[in-house]
Design an enzyme around this catalytic site. Structure first.
Site, short mmCIF file in Angstrom:
data_model
loop_
_atom_site.label_atom_id
_atom_site.label_comp_id
_atom_site.label_asym_id
_atom_site.label_seq_id
_atom_site.Cartn_x
_atom_site.Cartn_y
_atom_site.Cartn_z
N LYS A 211 0.83 -1.21 0.00
CA LYS A 211 0.00 0.00 0.00
C LYS A 211 0.87 1.27 0.00
O LYS A 211 0.63 2.22 -0.74
CB LYS A 211 -0.92 -0.03 1.23
N CYS A 265 -2.96 11.06 2.03
CA CYS A 265 -2.41 9.75 1.67
C CYS A 265 -1.06 9.90 1.01
O CYS A 265 -0.04 9.51 1.55
CB CYS A 265 -3.36 9.04 0.71
N1 SAJ Z 1 -1.56 15.29 -8.12
C1 SAJ Z 1 -0.67 15.98 -8.94
N2 SAJ Z 1 -0.43 15.49 -10.18
C2 SAJ Z 1 -1.03 14.37 -10.65
C3 SAJ Z 1 -1.92 13.66 -9.84
C4 SAJ Z 1 -2.17 14.14 -8.57
O1 SAJ Z 1 -0.11 17.02 -8.53
O2 SAJ Z 1 -0.76 14.03 -11.81
C5 SAJ Z 1 -1.83 15.77 -6.75
C6 SAJ Z 1 -3.31 16.10 -6.51
O3 SAJ Z 1 -3.63 17.39 -6.95
C7 SAJ Z 1 -3.40 15.95 -5.01
C8 SAJ Z 1 -2.42 14.80 -4.73
O4 SAJ Z 1 -1.56 14.72 -5.86
O5 SAJ Z 1 -2.94 17.10 -4.36
C9 SAJ Z 1 -3.06 13.43 -4.49
O6 SAJ Z 1 -4.17 13.24 -5.36
P1 SAJ Z 1 -4.53 11.85 -6.05
O7 SAJ Z 1 -5.80 12.04 -6.79
O8 SAJ Z 1 -3.38 11.36 -6.85
O9 SAJ Z 1 -4.67 10.81 -4.86
P2 SAJ Z 1 -5.51 10.77 -3.47
O10 SAJ Z 1 -4.61 11.25 -2.38
O11 SAJ Z 1 -6.84 11.40 -3.58
O12 SAJ Z 1 -5.74 9.18 -3.34
C10 SAJ Z 1 -4.62 8.31 -3.33
C11 SAJ Z 1 -4.87 7.17 -4.35
N3 SAJ Z 1 -3.65 6.42 -4.56
C12 SAJ Z 1 -3.12 6.19 -5.79
O13 SAJ Z 1 -3.63 6.61 -6.82
C13 SAJ Z 1 -1.88 5.35 -5.86
C14 SAJ Z 1 -5.99 6.27 -3.84
O14 SAJ Z 1 -6.15 5.16 -4.71
C15 SAJ Z 1 -5.67 5.78 -2.43
O15 SAJ Z 1 -6.71 4.96 -1.91
C16 SAJ Z 1 -5.55 7.00 -1.54
O16 SAJ Z 1 -4.46 7.79 -2.02
C17 SAJ Z 1 -5.30 6.54 -0.11
O17 SAJ Z 1 -6.24 6.58 0.69
O18 SAJ Z 1 -4.19 6.07 0.18
#
Ligand code: SAJ
Length: 414
Positions: A211, A265
């Site tokens: 994870k 996360c």
């Molecule tokens: N972000 C970027 N660039 C990107 C993608 C995201 O800057 O290309 C930023 C977003 O704006 C945000 C952060 O990253 O600030 C995280 O956003 P996210 O949508 O990537 O992820 P979370 O935190 O909402 O959810 C993640 C997910 N993990 C993965 O995709 C590997 C989700 O599946 C998990 O269940 C969750 O973390 C968790 O609970 O761990």
């Protein structure tokens, strides 16, 4: 799981409540436990105390059918699913106090034979430690030769994406890590009642690290994109065009740069790996540092572009941690707005966040910060700063941007 078994979900937050709800739809009798009276009251009234598409209708349905109810006291149950926060402490190692409190509350209710699952994100070893917390209270349930076979402990990390939880909770594959093989098998039988994805069995420590590795993988990739964006800024190259072109390679998939990485996360979990193996986790630590430094880069950029205005008016679009959610936790855009307000007392910051009724107190209390509608803020601004790619911002009429200084950290309008 035996017919008529009671499942208790401990912690009714973003993960616990959807899990309790989906289990209730499959016929289990589910009791949700939360320390917050407000949450308990909301759930028992069929309401969800946070925004998650499609969740409230299902909660209202299962509560009305008597399949789900919430309470503060820990009940007796056949299965316990622990979904409480695992934040990091100052040294970036896990603060396991919520897990410990849950374990100590469960222990007196046990009769032997129960399955206890930890869903919270955990550093390697925390599931075994949770077992130790329980057994410290209930040495009578230790089982033969320390096999813990009179109780079954497993780690089944959640992987759902906020905003898509109700779909992903059913569709995603799940990793199921048992402290014993039998615990993993029992947990698999439970998840099989609602999960259509593959159920992948392993041991608890591997599940824990898997994870963390998933979220670190994403953090490292975003750090790469953020570093590229800073390099491109220096070299006068459009990073969005660059990444689009590079991603045409069949084996390249660079994620998107932004104002930093937020949420509870991806900005947190990699630190658990660093804490577990500080000497070895060099790339993972670096990625965290690159992403954590990005808000400062944005602040400096805004200040540099604002230097030519005597009393700059800045429309800051978005303070949520990502697009189309109301969640402001660990949000880099919120931190950027706070820092700009501190450092630019001569500026007015018009904050646009359509997903919240009011700004958080630390922003609302500042004399140079106002919460505004999109069009009014943009019309009045000298500088338009995009911090979140909310759909409503993407749909905006770009005519309104003529003559404005635009700083678009998300590449929304390119
Ligand atoms: N972000 C970027 N660039 C990107 C993608 C995201 O800057 O290309 C930023 C977003 O704006 C945000 C952060 O990253 O600030 C995280 O956003 P996210 O949508 O990537 O992820 P979370 O935190 O909402 O959810 C993640 C997910 N993990 C993965 O995709 C590997 C989700 O599946 C998990 O269940 C969750 O973390 C968790 O609970 O761990």
């Amino acid at each position: 799981m035996s017919e008529g078994a009671v499942v208790c979900v401990v912690g009714l937050g973003y993960i616990g409540l959807p899990t309790a709800t989906i289990l209730a739809t499959t016929g289990s009798t589910v009791i949700g436990v939360d320390v917050s009276e407000r949450t308990v009251e909301a759930v028992n009234a069929g309401r969800v105390p946070f925004v998650e598409p499609d969740l409230e209708t299902v909660v209202a349905g299962v509560v009305a059918q008597g399949r789900l109810r919430a309470q503060v006291e820990m009940p007796e149950a056949e299965v316990y699913i622990v979904a409480v926060p695992t934040p990091f402490a100052d040294d970036h190692d896990v603060d396991d106090s919520y897990v410990r409190q849950a374990a100590e509350a469960i222990a007196p209710r046990l009769r032997g034979g129960e399955l206890i699952i930890l869903e919270s994100t955990s550093p390697p070893g925390l599931t075994e430690r949770m077992a130790d917390y329980v057994l410290a209270e209930r040495a009578d349930l230790t089982g033969d030769a320390g096999t813990r076979h009179s109780l079954y402990f497993a780690h089944c990390p959640e992987r759902v994406l906020p905003g898509r939880i109700m779909a992903e909770i059913v569709e995603n594959d799940r990793i199921i890590g048992g402290v014993s093989t039998e615990a993993a098998e029992r947990a698999r039988d439970l998840y099989a009642t609602f999960c259509r994805g593959q159920l992948l069995l392993t041991d608890a420590r591997t599940a824990e690290l898997a994870k963390l590795a998933e979220n670190s993988y994403r953090d490292v990739n975003i750090a790469f994109a953020n570093e590229l964006s800073i390099i491109c800024d220096r070299l006068g190259i459009d990073v969005w065009e660059l990444i689009t072109l590079a991603n045409h390679h069949p084996r390249v998939n660079i994620l998107s740069p932004g104002p930093g990485v937020g949420g509870h996360c991806i900005a947190v979990d990699p630190w658990f790996i660093v804490a577990a193996a500080p000497e070895e986790a060099r790339l993972i630590r670096s990625a965290r540092e690159v992403n954590d430094a990005k808000p400062q880069f944005v602040v400096e950029k805004v200040m540099a572009r604002a230097a030519r205005f005597r009393e700059p008016v800045i429309a800051a679009l978005g303070i949520a941690f990502k697009a189309d959610v109301d969640d402001l936790r660990e949000s880099p855009s919120r931190a950027i707005v706070g820092q700009l307000a501190d450092e630019m007392a001569h500026a007015r910051l018009l904050v646009v966040e359509p997903h919240v009724e009011a700004l958080p107190a630390e922003l609302a209390d500042r004399p140079n910060v106002e919460h505004r509608e999109l069009q009014a803020a943009v019309a009045e601004a000298d500088i338009v700063l995009v911090l979140v790619d909310h759909a409503s911002f993407a749909a905006m009429d770009r005519e309104a941007l003529v003559d404005k200084v635009v700083i678009d950290t998300k590449g929304l309008w390119r």
